[in-house]
Design an enzyme around this catalytic site. Structure first.
Site, PDB file in Angstrom:
ATOM      1  N   ASP A   1     -13.917  48.907  12.584  1.00  0.00           N
ATOM      2  CA  ASP A   1     -14.017  48.508  13.979  1.00  0.00           C
ATOM      3  C   ASP A   1     -13.908  46.993  14.075  1.00  0.00           C
ATOM      4  O   ASP A   1     -14.451  46.270  13.238  1.00  0.00           O
ATOM      5  CB  ASP A   1     -15.354  48.978  14.553  1.00  0.00           C
ATOM      6  CG  ASP A   1     -15.456  48.695  16.034  1.00  0.00           C
ATOM      7  OD1 ASP A   1     -14.563  49.110  16.771  1.00  0.00           O
ATOM      8  OD2 ASP A   1     -16.436  48.039  16.437  1.00  0.00           O
TER       9      ASP A   1
ATOM     10  N   ALA B   1     -19.197  49.255  33.399  1.00  0.00           N
ATOM     11  CA  ALA B   1     -18.048  49.650  32.589  1.00  0.00           C
ATOM     12  C   ALA B   1     -16.973  50.307  33.442  1.00  0.00           C
ATOM     13  O   ALA B   1     -15.794  50.302  33.072  1.00  0.00           O
ATOM     14  CB  ALA B   1     -18.502  50.612  31.492  1.00  0.00           C
TER      15      ALA B   1
END
Length: 716
Positions: A335, A404
């Protein structure tokens, strides 16, 4: 029933005492009782090679006891042997078995020492269970008292309240609140960590202590068993199973042993054609020296030590197979945020557009960041303050929080004006709601956004909507994601090992490409979703590759379960930790590179000692075979390259060396062969040179030295 009070604790959670890792005389002595307990044939049969040695030791012991009643020891190939010969062979065969058990016992002892340290860190607590928990109401305001129950009585999905100073009674997920937690009992790190509900850092571990605030936890462990309990069971080795490669090597060693048993059993009939007989003690000694006892004795210890090396680095492997798979990994998924980069993007500059004054852009960016609690939003306020800009919102202004879903934050003013800051696509959509912006301005905005993105940065647009409805883009905030130092060199090492690195990120392709180039990874996957990660792993596996990845969120769980090596962060969700086959207690994603190195070290150690074991048999052949038949076939003396003193001393010297070399190699088996990043062919060549040639030379020197000492004994 009682109201909330501080729990009674029989033990205080604390940092585990460090466990010494070196192989010392003390650790060998401590392992001896375990080595003797392992002489139980029911345990020995699990290691076929050493079971054969033990059976031989039992047989020769019986012969040594019976010899005085049968007229003394038999000749060997027409050559007399000393009266104590059978006893000496029997003694050293027993020593061989005990030394083999000692290697495994010492390896297990190190795990048990770690487990004891963890066990001392546990706390026996009273849990404060909230019966009939209502998520919409504060637990302290339920009106009904909270039930006090022992932590061992907690069931799956029970809800408990934990306040500052209290120990978390079981593993679970925070469903309400935020708190600072002391996890030193688990990780050994003294710095507290923040755990909160609603994110990827919501998981908490039983036995850790809440330092501030209050949290509501839903229990995810069954029957009061905590993550620490599972750690203890695993590091003690109780749940360890042999890996497929270990099983395959066991089968190979057992097969070789059976072949040599047949060979040895045919020697006496063949020798009979020359009117010679070979005594049973000599035949058993020959068998023990022919079969690969060295690797058979150390194989289990190598596997246990591999898991132990991970524990030393605060990584818990759920199985030995996971450690072994790490050594064969060919594709590494990492990641971007927190692994390749430091994680928190920082504001690096304010870029006005369309003639906007710099101070107007900075003021608007700061005001729109009041509702943005993310590290990025805070960095904008900090950068503005460093430039001397500290705007105050007008009375009656309302902050619009970042979400978000909207990917924006902002502020609404009393006169109807609005400011928004956020992702470029979200801001452009917001401006389109009121007619959009001028084409020339749009071209300038897109050009600036593209230039920042291709340079590895993250652009945030700042726009304002006037009270009359007109919309303007004021400029761009440039966020930078800093790549961690030294990663490029580490990725180069992985490339030399034949491992392909792939960066996974939710960023746009421009940003992903720039970060990938700066970090030195081989490939990247941009705008990745959980489905994209799964598809990538499956494609790699279908191509014959073994895949490793890290993750900490619930959305990472499917990919962690699919990967051959899935390393879950201890700070992550319970779903992630259940899905992975390793847990990093320090929650350091870059440790995946070290895990691969440890896995390769385990495989290299096993290969190196297997090479040494087979190679040193060659020298033992030259010691025993000529000695057995030199009395019948004098021409065999030409093969006595070591010029050993006598047939009896040659045979005994080989048996003694066969036992002593196991003890000498225990530290290497537990420490592991030093791993250097290189291709498989280079590693193979090095092992053949060091451990193959060394395995041939060492016995020549060792057996000759032992023979010189034995020749001083009467009768030899």
């Amino acid at each position: 029933m009682s109201t909330l009070t501080k729990p009674r604790e029989s033990e205080q959670a604390g940092t585990p005492a460090p466990v010494r890792r070196g192989v010392t005389a003390g650790s060998l002595a401590a392992g001896l009782p375990g080595a003797f307990r392992k002489l139980d044939p029911r345990l020995m049969v699990r290691t076929p090679v050493m079971f054969i040695v033990e059976a031989g030791a039992v047989l020769i012991t019986a012969i040594a006891v019976a010899e005085p009643f049968l007229g003394g020891p038999a000749d060997s190939g027409g050559t007399a042997v000393p009266g104590a010969f059978s006893w000496l062979i029997a003694g050293w065969l027993w020593a061989t078995v005990i030394f083999a058990n000692l290697a495994e016992s010492v390896a297990e002892g190190r795990g048990k020492a770690q487990a004891a340290s963890l066990r001392n860190s546990r706390a026996t607590t009273t849990a404060y269970r909230v019966d009939g928990y209502d998520a919409a109401r504060d637990p302290a305001a339920l009106g009904a008292p909270v039930a006090e129950v022992p932590s061992a009585d907690l069931a799956l999905d029970d809800v408990v309240v934990v306040e500052a100073g209290q120990v978390i009674p079981g593993d679970g997920d925070i469903i309400d609140g935020i708190a600072s937690v002391d996890e030193s009992a688990i990780t050994g790190e003294s710095a507290p960590v923040v755990r909160e509900s609603g994110g990827d850092r919501s998981a908490v571990t039983g036995g850790t202590r809440v330092l501030s605030d209050r949290i509501v936890v839903r229990i995810t462990s069954r029957h009061g068993e905590t993550f620490v309990d599972r750690m203890i069971r695993l590091v003690e080795g109780a749940a360890r199973q042999k890996t497929p490669n270990e099983i395959a090597l066991d089968i190979l060693l057992a097969t070789l042993s059976l072949v040599f048993i047949v060979v040895v059993l045919t020697l006496n009939p063949l020798a009979g054609y020359s009117s010679a007989t070979v005594s049973i003690p000599v035949l058993v000694a020959l068998l023990v020296c022919l079969i690969p006892t060295t690797i058979g004795a150390l194989l289990s210890a190598i596997g246990i030590a591999g898991m132990d090396r991970l524990v030393q680095r605060n990584v818990l492997a759920m199985s030995g197979r996971a450690v072994e798979a790490a050594g064969d990994v060919t594709t590494l998924l990492l990641d971007k945020t927190g692994t390749i980069t430091y994680g928190n993007r920082q504001a690096a500059g304010f870029i006005p557009i369309n003639g906007t004054e710099s101070t107007d852009l900075i003021d608007a960016a700061v005001l729109s960041s009041f509702g943005d609690p993310t590290p990025e939003g805070k960095s904008i306020v900090d950068l503005a303050a460093a430039k001397g800009c500290r705007p105050e919102p007008p009375a009656g202004s309302v902050s619009v929080p970042f979400t978000a879903q909207t990917r924006m934050s902002g502020m609404d003013f009393p006169d109807g004006a609005k400011i928004r800051k956020g992702a470029s696509s979200a801001i452009l959509d917001w401006t389109a709601e009121s007619g959009g912006i001028d084409v020339d301005v749009l071209i300038a905005v897109e050009d600036r956004v593209k230039r920042i993105s291709t340079g590895g940065g993250t652009p945030l647009l700042v726009a304002v909507r006037d009270a009359d409805g007109g919309t303007r883009v004021l400029g761009v905030v440039h966020l930078k994601d800093v790549v961690k130092e030294g990663l490029k060199d580490r990725f180069a090492q992985l490339r030399a090992m034949g491992i392909r690195t792939v960066m996974i990120t939710g960023d746009n392709p421009y940003t992903a490409r720039a970060i990938a180039a700066e970090a030195g990874v081989d490939d990247f996957l941009a705008e990745a979703t959980p489905e994209d990660k799964m598809a990538l792993i499956r494609r790699e596996q279908e191509g014959g590759h073994l895949v490793a990845m890290t993750g900490d969120g619930t959305n990472d769980a499917p990919a962690l379960a699919q990967a051959d090596v899935g390393v879950a962060m201890n700070t992550g969700t319970s779903a992630a930790k259940e899905a992975g086959n390793m847990v990093d207690l320090d929650s350091d994603p870059t440790k995946l590179i070290d895990i691969v190195g440890i896995g390769k070290q385990l495989l290299i150690t096993r290969g190196a000692l297997t090479t040494f074991s087979i190679a040193n048999d060659i020298a033992k052949y030259f010691a025993i075979i000529p000695a057995m038949f030199v009395g019948v076939f004098p021409g065999l003396s030409a093969l006595n390259l070591m010029q050993l003193h006598s047939p009896a001393s040659a045979i005994l010297s080989a048996v003694i060396f066969n036992a002593v070399i196991i003890v000498a190699l225990i530290p290497l088996a537990l420490r592991g062969v030093k791993y250097r990043a290189a291709g498989s062919s280079s590693i193979l060549s090095r092992n053949l040179l060091v451990y193959g040639v060394g395995g041939v030379i060492a016995p020549f020197i060792g057996i000759k030295a032992i023979d010189l000492l034995i020749s001083l004994l009467p009768g030899f």
